[in-house]
Design a protein around this motif. Structure first.
Motif, short mmCIF file in Angstrom:
data_model
loop_
_atom_site.label_atom_id
_atom_site.label_comp_id
_atom_site.label_asym_id
_atom_site.label_seq_id
_atom_site.Cartn_x
_atom_site.Cartn_y
_atom_site.Cartn_z
N ALA A 13 -98.82 44.43 43.85
CA ALA A 13 -99.98 43.80 43.23
C ALA A 13 -99.65 43.31 41.83
N MET A 14 -98.88 44.11 41.09
CA MET A 14 -98.51 43.71 39.73
C MET A 14 -97.59 42.50 39.73
N ILE A 15 -96.64 42.47 40.65
CA ILE A 15 -95.74 41.32 40.72
C ILE A 15 -96.52 40.06 41.09
N TYR A 16 -97.51 40.21 41.95
CA TYR A 16 -98.35 39.05 42.30
C TYR A 16 -99.05 38.51 41.06
N VAL A 17 -99.61 39.40 40.26
CA VAL A 17 -100.28 38.99 39.02
C VAL A 17 -99.31 38.28 38.09
N VAL A 18 -98.10 38.83 37.98
CA VAL A 18 -97.09 38.24 37.10
C VAL A 18 -96.71 36.83 37.57
N VAL A 19 -96.43 36.70 38.86
CA VAL A 19 -95.95 35.43 39.41
C VAL A 19 -97.07 34.39 39.49
N GLU A 20 -98.27 34.84 39.84
CA GLU A 20 -99.38 33.91 40.05
C GLU A 20 -100.11 33.54 38.76
N GLU A 21 -100.09 34.47 37.79
CA GLU A 21 -100.91 34.25 36.61
C GLU A 21 -100.12 34.23 35.31
N LEU A 22 -99.37 35.28 35.00
CA LEU A 22 -98.76 35.40 33.68
C LEU A 22 -97.66 34.38 33.43
N ILE A 23 -96.68 34.30 34.35
CA ILE A 23 -95.56 33.39 34.14
C ILE A 23 -96.00 31.93 34.17
N PRO A 24 -96.83 31.49 35.14
CA PRO A 24 -97.27 30.09 35.11
C PRO A 24 -98.00 29.73 33.83
N GLU A 25 -98.84 30.65 33.33
CA GLU A 25 -99.58 30.37 32.11
C GLU A 25 -98.65 30.27 30.90
N SER A 26 -97.70 31.20 30.80
CA SER A 26 -96.77 31.15 29.68
C SER A 26 -95.85 29.93 29.77
N GLN A 27 -95.53 29.51 30.98
CA GLN A 27 -94.66 28.36 31.18
C GLN A 27 -95.39 27.03 31.03
N SER A 28 -96.71 27.07 30.83
CA SER A 28 -97.45 25.84 30.54
C SER A 28 -97.23 25.42 29.09
N ASN A 29 -96.58 26.29 28.32
CA ASN A 29 -96.26 26.00 26.94
C ASN A 29 -95.16 24.94 26.85
N LYS A 30 -95.18 24.14 25.80
CA LYS A 30 -94.16 23.11 25.63
C LYS A 30 -92.77 23.74 25.48
N SER A 31 -92.71 24.88 24.83
CA SER A 31 -91.43 25.57 24.64
C SER A 31 -91.20 26.56 25.77
N LYS A 32 -90.98 26.05 26.97
CA LYS A 32 -90.82 26.90 28.14
C LYS A 32 -89.63 27.85 27.99
N ASP A 33 -88.55 27.34 27.41
CA ASP A 33 -87.34 28.17 27.28
C ASP A 33 -87.59 29.37 26.38
N VAL A 34 -88.36 29.17 25.30
CA VAL A 34 -88.67 30.28 24.39
C VAL A 34 -89.55 31.30 25.10
N MET A 35 -90.52 30.82 25.88
CA MET A 35 -91.41 31.72 26.62
C MET A 35 -90.62 32.53 27.66
N ALA A 36 -89.61 31.88 28.25
CA ALA A 36 -88.75 32.58 29.21
C ALA A 36 -87.99 33.70 28.51
N LEU A 37 -87.57 33.45 27.28
CA LEU A 37 -86.87 34.48 26.51
C LEU A 37 -87.79 35.66 26.20
#
Length: 263
Positions: free
Chosen positions: A222-246
């Motif tokens: 359930a937690m991985i689903y939240v991370v993949v479906e919500e947290l990572i997509p939202e953070s990767q909507s940022n212009k600085s995707k590489d920084v968010m990945a870090l």
């Protein structure tokens, strides 16, 4: 203070930890009283960091103990892990599909958008509370990887991502025309399910040891689903995707180090 906290029963520890994560949700929702919008880089960075922490916690604090206990109980570890993990993700997937159809019956567009937002966040908070409760309850069995520190770190990781979640509810509600007070209350209430589910999770695993491996894996899925479906997509909507990945890598690294070195 920590020594007193760790001297309490595991369900009480889980309940207190979840009350703190709920409090952080409320702090995030309280932003509506001070700002019309919040710096996106800050929120995305917090989400990226929380995603890394939760990914690491899903393995080190949930899946790994599930595999260890499955072996002790003469179960098939990979099968138990798969059933629990997949079920956790599948339940949230179904919820995400069902809720929009229910909400479509709302007459006003404002009601639809507000209800969808609130139910979505609330739905994702349920397994987070359950994960904390299961993590604390599993300590009683002395499983490898299941420690008070790892459970506490898991709660901290969930708390980190609860702050922007609270903000993500209250600010849009304010833009939809809700008063600041009402937007704050609704945003805060999305996290009330965490203490309830945390207490239920801890009590359940203490009463029925055989279901613990499934519950641990379920919470991880359930937690991985939240991370993949919500947290990572939202953070990767940022212009600085590489920084968010870090930030995600940093969150994972911090949780891994603390869990392995101190757990």
């Amino acid at each position: 203070m920590l020594s007193y906290f760790f001297s309490l029963s595991y369900p009480v520890q889980a309940f207190i930890a979840c009350m703190v994560t709920w409090g952080i949700t409320s702090l995030g929702a309280a932003i509506v009283f001070f700002f019309k919008k919040v710096n996106k880089n800050l929120l995305d960075g917090m989400l990226g960091l929380a995603a890394g922490v939760m990914i690491a916690a899903s393995f080190f604090s949930l899946l790994n103990p599930a595999l260890s206990l499955s072996e002790e109980l003469d179960m098939i570890p990979w099968l138990v892990a798969f059933i629990g993990f997949f079920s956790g993700g599948l339940l949230l997937f179904i919820g995400d599909k069902v809720f929009p159809k229910i909400i479509n019956h709302a007459k006003e567009n404002k009601s639809k958008r507000a209800l969808m937002l609130v139910l979505s966040i609330t739905l994702h908070n349920i397994p987070e509370g359950l994960a904390i409760g299961v993590a604390f309850g599993s300590i009683a069995y002395g499983i490898k990887g299941a420690t008070a520190l790892s459970a506490l770190l898991l709660a901290i990781g969930i708390g980190i991502q609860n702050f922007p979640e609270g903000t993500a509810v209250s600010l849009p509600l304010r833009r939809e025309g809700f008063s600041r007070k009402k937007a704050f209350v609704i945003g805060s209430l999305t996290g009330v399910v965490e203490p309830i589910c945390g207490l239920i999770g801890a009590l359940l695993v203490l009463k029925v040891r055989m279901v613990l491996p499934f519950l641990l894996a379920f919470a991880a899925g359930a937690m991985i689903y939240v991370v993949v479906e919500e947290l990572i997509p939202e953070s990767q909507s940022n212009k600085s995707k590489d920084v968010m990945a870090l930030f995600t890598i940093l969150g994972f690294s911090i949780m891994m180090i603390l869990d392995v070195a101190l757990g």
